[in-house]
Design a protein around this motif. Structure first.
Motif, PDB file in Angstrom:
ATOM      1  N   PRO A  73       0.710  -1.248  -0.108  1.00  0.00           N
ATOM      2  CA  PRO A  73       0.017   0.039  -0.156  1.00  0.00           C
ATOM      3  C   PRO A  73       0.843   1.350   0.012  1.00  0.00           C
ATOM      4  O   PRO A  73       0.233   2.421  -0.251  1.00  0.00           O
ATOM      5  CB  PRO A  73      -0.732   0.162   1.319  1.00  0.00           C
ATOM      6  CG  PRO A  73       0.132  -0.797   2.140  1.00  0.00           C
ATOM      7  CD  PRO A  73       0.958  -1.714   1.305  1.00  0.00           C
ATOM      8  N   TYR A  74       2.230   1.295   0.201  1.00  0.00           N
ATOM      9  CA  TYR A  74       2.955   2.440   0.625  1.00  0.00           C
ATOM     10  C   TYR A  74       3.003   3.344  -0.784  1.00  0.00           C
ATOM     11  O   TYR A  74       3.268   2.703  -1.769  1.00  0.00           O
ATOM     12  CB  TYR A  74       4.319   2.117   0.883  1.00  0.00           C
ATOM     13  CG  TYR A  74       5.080   3.298   1.311  1.00  0.00           C
ATOM     14  CD1 TYR A  74       4.760   4.268   2.260  1.00  0.00           C
ATOM     15  CD2 TYR A  74       6.599   3.676   0.691  1.00  0.00           C
ATOM     16  CE1 TYR A  74       5.561   5.349   2.417  1.00  0.00           C
ATOM     17  CE2 TYR A  74       7.086   4.648   1.170  1.00  0.00           C
ATOM     18  CZ  TYR A  74       6.592   5.672   1.910  1.00  0.00           C
ATOM     19  OH  TYR A  74       7.339   6.596   2.386  1.00  0.00           O
ATOM     20  N   LEU A  75       2.852   4.627  -0.711  1.00  0.00           N
ATOM     21  CA  LEU A  75       2.616   5.468  -1.725  1.00  0.00           C
ATOM     22  C   LEU A  75       3.879   6.311  -2.174  1.00  0.00           C
ATOM     23  O   LEU A  75       4.044   7.168  -2.850  1.00  0.00           O
ATOM     24  CB  LEU A  75       1.499   6.648  -1.527  1.00  0.00           C
ATOM     25  CG  LEU A  75       0.026   5.791  -1.667  1.00  0.00           C
ATOM     26  CD1 LEU A  75      -0.953   6.829  -1.333  1.00  0.00           C
ATOM     27  CD2 LEU A  75      -0.257   5.336  -3.045  1.00  0.00           C
ATOM     28  N   TYR A  85      12.197   7.247   7.192  1.00  0.00           N
ATOM     29  CA  TYR A  85      11.400   8.584   7.951  1.00  0.00           C
ATOM     30  C   TYR A  85      11.183   7.990   9.290  1.00  0.00           C
ATOM     31  O   TYR A  85      11.281   6.882   9.666  1.00  0.00           O
ATOM     32  CB  TYR A  85       9.929   8.751   7.049  1.00  0.00           C
ATOM     33  CG  TYR A  85       9.255   7.453   6.620  1.00  0.00           C
ATOM     34  CD1 TYR A  85       8.176   7.266   7.867  1.00  0.00           C
ATOM     35  CD2 TYR A  85       9.443   6.891   5.706  1.00  0.00           C
ATOM     36  CE1 TYR A  85       7.408   6.043   7.557  1.00  0.00           C
ATOM     37  CE2 TYR A  85       8.668   5.831   5.470  1.00  0.00           C
ATOM     38  CZ  TYR A  85       7.845   5.359   6.220  1.00  0.00           C
ATOM     39  OH  TYR A  85       7.033   4.330   6.037  1.00  0.00           O
ATOM     40  N   LEU A 123       4.020  12.542  -0.103  1.00  0.00           N
ATOM     41  CA  LEU A 123       4.449  11.250  -0.518  1.00  0.00           C
ATOM     42  C   LEU A 123       4.549  10.925  -1.956  1.00  0.00           C
ATOM     43  O   LEU A 123       5.675  10.165  -2.235  1.00  0.00           O
ATOM     44  CB  LEU A 123       3.009  10.513  -0.173  1.00  0.00           C
ATOM     45  CG  LEU A 123       2.636  10.197   1.188  1.00  0.00           C
ATOM     46  CD1 LEU A 123       1.120   9.826   1.268  1.00  0.00           C
ATOM     47  CD2 LEU A 123       3.507   9.298   1.739  1.00  0.00           C
TER      48      LEU A 123
ATOM     49  N   GLY B 125      -1.708   2.765   5.312  1.00  0.00           N
ATOM     50  CA  GLY B 125      -0.721   2.060   4.676  1.00  0.00           C
ATOM     51  C   GLY B 125      -0.223   3.055   3.582  1.00  0.00           C
ATOM     52  O   GLY B 125       1.156   2.853   3.423  1.00  0.00           O
ATOM     53  N   GLY B 126      -0.681   3.991   3.079  1.00  0.00           N
ATOM     54  CA  GLY B 126      -0.283   4.736   1.876  1.00  0.00           C
ATOM     55  C   GLY B 126       0.856   5.571   2.889  1.00  0.00           C
ATOM     56  O   GLY B 126       1.645   6.022   1.797  1.00  0.00           O
ATOM     57  N   SER B 127       0.569   6.267   3.998  1.00  0.00           N
ATOM     58  CA  SER B 127       1.257   7.029   4.521  1.00  0.00           C
ATOM     59  C   SER B 127       2.680   6.217   5.052  1.00  0.00           C
ATOM     60  O   SER B 127       3.510   6.754   5.662  1.00  0.00           O
ATOM     61  CB  SER B 127       0.695   7.732   5.592  1.00  0.00           C
ATOM     62  OG  SER B 127      -0.310   8.362   5.187  1.00  0.00           O
ATOM     63  N   GLY B 128       2.850   4.917   5.044  1.00  0.00           N
ATOM     64  CA  GLY B 128       3.909   4.300   5.525  1.00  0.00           C
ATOM     65  C   GLY B 128       3.739   3.851   6.935  1.00  0.00           C
ATOM     66  O   GLY B 128       4.928   3.898   7.627  1.00  0.00           O
ATOM     67  N   LEU B 129       2.621   3.822   7.488  1.00  0.00           N
ATOM     68  CA  LEU B 129       2.418   3.380   8.845  1.00  0.00           C
ATOM     69  C   LEU B 129       1.856   2.130   9.369  1.00  0.00           C
ATOM     70  O   LEU B 129       1.599   1.716  10.082  1.00  0.00           O
ATOM     71  CB  LEU B 129       1.378   4.450   9.388  1.00  0.00           C
ATOM     72  CG  LEU B 129       1.752   6.269   9.476  1.00  0.00           C
ATOM     73  CD1 LEU B 129       0.769   6.768   9.827  1.00  0.00           C
ATOM     74  CD2 LEU B 129       3.269   6.068  10.382  1.00  0.00           C
TER      75      LEU B 129
END
Lengths: 150, 379
Positions: A73-75, A85, A123, B125-129
């Protein structure tokens, strides 16, 4: 100039280039929640009001994301373009501890108790050329300029 | 409690087994458990099984035997195996059946778990968390800050795990690693390095359970379930994959499940001879020592320096190498701990046998979104 668009609706608003987190407050017990939800897990009361959460707080704990998350899912950028980060919980006084990316990823510069403020964090660029942003916490000016970070 | 006994155990090797599906590893574990007590699948009156990525457990009957038995699928995150066992215990305790099986297996893709939210709304998930590894880094960072645990202790725990794994023929990682090698490995989620983390993996475990008063029909060495408790988080608990946590703090689901299990068994932490504690990463084992009641918060630093949790120590912990050396196939992981304790209580643990004839053993699993399962076994 590219336009900032939020990674998803209903999580934060963007006002003058600064994010504000959208939370809920239980009208019965004052419990603060993020993101918004109906139903209070503390008192089980079912009436909550929409609020904007505080934009400053103190760092409660942290880590550093040093390897690229799976995409999806990572954008954000992955592979060779990946940039580590920080991730932490920031305590918003009298409200709740919020999980967030941190703009700082150097362990030497992350100290539990330091003052943090909410900022936008880029992002990726979407198919329309807009800058997709999420929220993050950054050390406040006073906590990075040699002030008391404890 | 002790109305239920474990009379047969079976395991498929943990690690990576190319060409063998997760479910087939479960089937092999079932056959080994049946052989262990000299019974047939057709003798089983029920089964409870679970897997996260290996398919619906009940479909395995097409390979083992279509006997018509009731087969319940359970999926409960990292506590899947522990929940399968608890359900099997409850089925026998209720009188619904005399004998049945608890089964767990899995096979995960390499790397950290891929956790996805609803399509188009996956801001987390998109934010990487959406990484469980971040939680473990953050929980131990806070814990080290509050209780003075050192990074050297994290390395000590990991090194112990690989040392124990090196003498466990069923373990995935069988190469001993020094504390320095652990510290020098890649930093993944500060302060946790690569070798301080377990990896999602593969494996299968099955066990035959029966009414305690019939145990001798199956084996001359039954192991009795004194307690099996599962608890979820309460308000104020600090849990994995949480976008926010309350300012109030709760001791968490592990402390609650542990307390419930000790009450069921009518004994205390001082009575435990060997313990398998969830060690998703090295810090988790340290924190779980206190959350399960085996010490006060902060005492772990000295206990580890003393070697108290080594196989020959005062309280041996993760004698089979734990998740760190075995990897974590979600469906099977909790049952692996029980399997190891049965071996230890039977005196069958070989090179890693705990000395002095252990009589009471403890298991603890923990996972998303804030669930813990504890068992207490005795001879």
């Amino acid at each position: 100039m590219t336009t900032n668009v939020a990674v998803a609706d209903g999580i934060f608003t963007i006002d003058n280039g600064r994010p504000k987190l959208l939370g809920s407050r239980c009208t019965n017990c004052d419990n603060h929640m993020f993101p918004r939800q109906s139903g209070c897990p503390k008192c089980m009361f079912n009436e909550q009001e929409d609020i904007e959460l505080a934009t400053t707080g103190t760092l409660w704990t942290w880590t550093v994301q040093a390897f690229p998350p799976k995409a999806p899912p990572y954008l954000g950028p992955t592979g060779d373009d990946f940039v580590p980060y920080g991730v932490g919980y920031v305590e918003l006084p009298g409200q709740v501890r919020v999980e967030a990316r941190l703009t700082v990823s150097d362990p030497e510069q992350l100290i539990i108790g330091m003052e943090m403020e909410l900022v936008l964090d880029p992002l990726c660029i979407d198919e329309d050329g807009n800058q997709v942003v999420t929220y993050a916490f950054a050390p406040t000016q006073s906590s990075t300029s040699g002030g008391d970070a404890s | 409690m002790s109305n239920v006994a474990i009379v047969g155990i079976g395991m498929h090797e943990f690690g990576r087994t190319d060409g063998v599906s997760g479910m087939d590893q479960g089937v092999i574990a079932v056959r080994r458990a049946l052989a262990d007590c000299g019974k047939q699948w057709s003798d089983m009156q029920f089964a409870v099984g679970g897997s996260m990525d290996g398919g619906a457990a009940d479909t395995m009957v097409s390979r083992i035997g279509l006997t018509g038995l009731p087969f319940t699928n359970v999926v409960n995150g990292c506590a899947t195996g522990g929940t399968a066992l608890a359900q099997a215990v409850n089925t026998i305790e209720s009188g619904a059946a005399d004998v049945g099986m608890a089964i767990g297996f899995d096979k995960h893709e390499p790397g950290a778990f891929r956790i996805r939210g609803p399509r188009g709304k996956d801001w987390y998930g998109g934010s990487g968390l959406a990484l469980t590894t971040q939680f473990f880094g953050m929980k131990i960072t806070r814990y080290m800050h509050e209780y003075g645990i050192s990074q050297a202790s994290l390395a000590r725990v990991a090194s112990k795990a690989f040392r124990n794994g090196s003498i466990n023929p069923m373990a995935w990682r069988r190469k001993p690693l020094s504390e320095q090698e652990v510290l020098d490995s890649l930093m993944l989620s500060y302060p946790l390095t690569q070798y301080m983390f377990c990896s999602p993996g593969e494996g299968g475990v099955a066990m035959v359970l029966c009414r305690a008063d019939k145990a001798k029909d199956y084996t001359d060495r039954p192991i009795y379930l004194q307690a099996a408790a599962v608890r979820t988080r309460k308000f104020g608990s600090f849990e994995v994959l949480a976008p926010s946590i309350a300012l109030e703090r709760d001791a968490g689901p592990t402390a609650a499940a542990s307390k419930a299990a000790f009450e069921m068994a009518g004994i205390g932490p001082e009575d435990i001879d060997v313990a398998q504690l969830q060690d998703t990463e090295a810090g988790a084992e340290i924190m779980h020592m206190a959350e399960n009641g085996f010490c006060e918060h902060g005492e772990q630093e000295q206990m580890l320096a003393n070697g108290d949790t080594e196989i020959n120590g005062r309280l041996p912990v993760n004698t089979d190498g734990g998740c760190l050396a075995n990897g974590e196939p979600i469906g099977a992981s909790g049952l692996r701990q029980v399997y190891e304790n049965v071996l230890q209580l039977r005196g069958d643990a070989g090179e890693r046998q705990v000395p002095n004839d252990p009589k009471v053993a403890y298991t603890h699993v923990y996972g998303a979104p804030g669930i813990s399962g504890v068992t207490i076994l005795s001879r």
